[in-house]
Scaffold this motif. Structure first.
Motif, PDB file in Angstrom:
ATOM      1  N   GLU A  85     -57.544  38.542  23.227  1.00  0.00           N
ATOM      2  CA  GLU A  85     -56.282  38.914  23.872  1.00  0.00           C
ATOM      3  C   GLU A  85     -55.929  40.394  23.699  1.00  0.00           C
ATOM      4  O   GLU A  85     -55.028  40.883  24.355  1.00  0.00           O
ATOM      5  CB  GLU A  85     -55.160  37.994  23.420  1.00  0.00           C
ATOM      6  CG  GLU A  85     -55.356  36.594  24.004  1.00  0.00           C
ATOM      7  CD  GLU A  85     -54.113  35.743  24.025  1.00  0.00           C
ATOM      8  OE1 GLU A  85     -53.110  36.112  23.397  1.00  0.00           O
ATOM      9  OE2 GLU A  85     -54.148  34.705  24.703  1.00  0.00           O
TER      10      GLU A  85
ATOM     11  N   PRO B 228     -54.697  40.434  27.840  1.00  0.00           N
ATOM     12  CA  PRO B 228     -53.418  39.891  27.365  1.00  0.00           C
ATOM     13  C   PRO B 228     -53.113  38.516  27.973  1.00  0.00           C
ATOM     14  O   PRO B 228     -53.387  38.265  29.151  1.00  0.00           O
ATOM     15  CB  PRO B 228     -52.399  40.935  27.825  1.00  0.00           C
ATOM     16  CG  PRO B 228     -53.190  42.204  27.950  1.00  0.00           C
ATOM     17  CD  PRO B 228     -54.557  41.763  28.420  1.00  0.00           C
ATOM     18  N   ASN B 229     -52.590  37.625  27.149  1.00  0.00           N
ATOM     19  CA  ASN B 229     -52.179  36.274  27.558  1.00  0.00           C
ATOM     20  C   ASN B 229     -53.327  35.429  28.115  1.00  0.00           C
ATOM     21  O   ASN B 229     -53.096  34.492  28.873  1.00  0.00           O
ATOM     22  CB  ASN B 229     -51.042  36.336  28.581  1.00  0.00           C
ATOM     23  CG  ASN B 229     -49.845  37.058  28.039  1.00  0.00           C
ATOM     24  OD1 ASN B 229     -49.416  36.809  26.915  1.00  0.00           O
ATOM     25  ND2 ASN B 229     -49.314  37.976  28.814  1.00  0.00           N
TER      26      ASN B 229
ATOM     27  N   ASP C 283     -52.908  31.679  27.198  1.00  0.00           N
ATOM     28  CA  ASP C 283     -51.696  31.070  27.760  1.00  0.00           C
ATOM     29  C   ASP C 283     -51.737  30.957  29.285  1.00  0.00           C
ATOM     30  O   ASP C 283     -51.188  30.017  29.851  1.00  0.00           O
ATOM     31  CB  ASP C 283     -50.457  31.868  27.362  1.00  0.00           C
ATOM     32  CG  ASP C 283     -50.164  31.785  25.874  1.00  0.00           C
ATOM     33  OD1 ASP C 283     -50.561  30.780  25.242  1.00  0.00           O
ATOM     34  OD2 ASP C 283     -49.546  32.721  25.345  1.00  0.00           O
ATOM     35  N   GLU C 284     -52.374  31.916  29.948  1.00  0.00           N
ATOM     36  CA  GLU C 284     -52.281  31.976  31.404  1.00  0.00           C
ATOM     37  C   GLU C 284     -53.599  31.829  32.158  1.00  0.00           C
ATOM     38  O   GLU C 284     -53.581  31.433  33.325  1.00  0.00           O
ATOM     39  CB  GLU C 284     -51.643  33.310  31.810  1.00  0.00           C
ATOM     40  CG  GLU C 284     -50.227  33.474  31.310  1.00  0.00           C
ATOM     41  CD  GLU C 284     -49.634  34.833  31.633  1.00  0.00           C
ATOM     42  OE1 GLU C 284     -50.230  35.569  32.456  1.00  0.00           O
ATOM     43  OE2 GLU C 284     -48.586  35.162  31.059  1.00  0.00           O
TER      44      GLU C 284
END
Length: 78
Positions: free
Chosen positions: A21, A25-26, A29-30
């Motif tokens: 990450e 980034p993310n 989660d995404e």
């Protein structure tokens, strides 16, 4: 030979001691398990290829970085 070291750590992968990450980034989660996630992950591996890395040590298994890239491309959703 320039080796990218990938390890599993705390439900994440590390790339030469930097968490996934940090680069995407993310991601978990995404994007994990999605077409976008596959594209981002392959783009990251390609950036290491472009930076001169030739091999991957994935949890102690050594292969060329191109073999790793091709394996991820083929098996990302499995």
């Amino acid at each position: 030979m320039r080796t990218l070291i990938i390890r599993i750590a705390c439900m994440s992968e590390t790339f030469n001691d930097f968490f996934l990450e940090n680069f995407i980034p993310n991601y978990y989660d995404e994007h994990d398990g999605t077409q976008k996630g596959k594209e981002l992950y392959l783009k990251l591996i390609q950036s290491f290829i472009d930076d001169g890395f030739t091999h991957v040590d994935y949890e102690g298994e050594l292969c060329t970085i191109q073999e790793y890239f091709d394996g991820v491309n083929k098996n990302y959703f499995e």
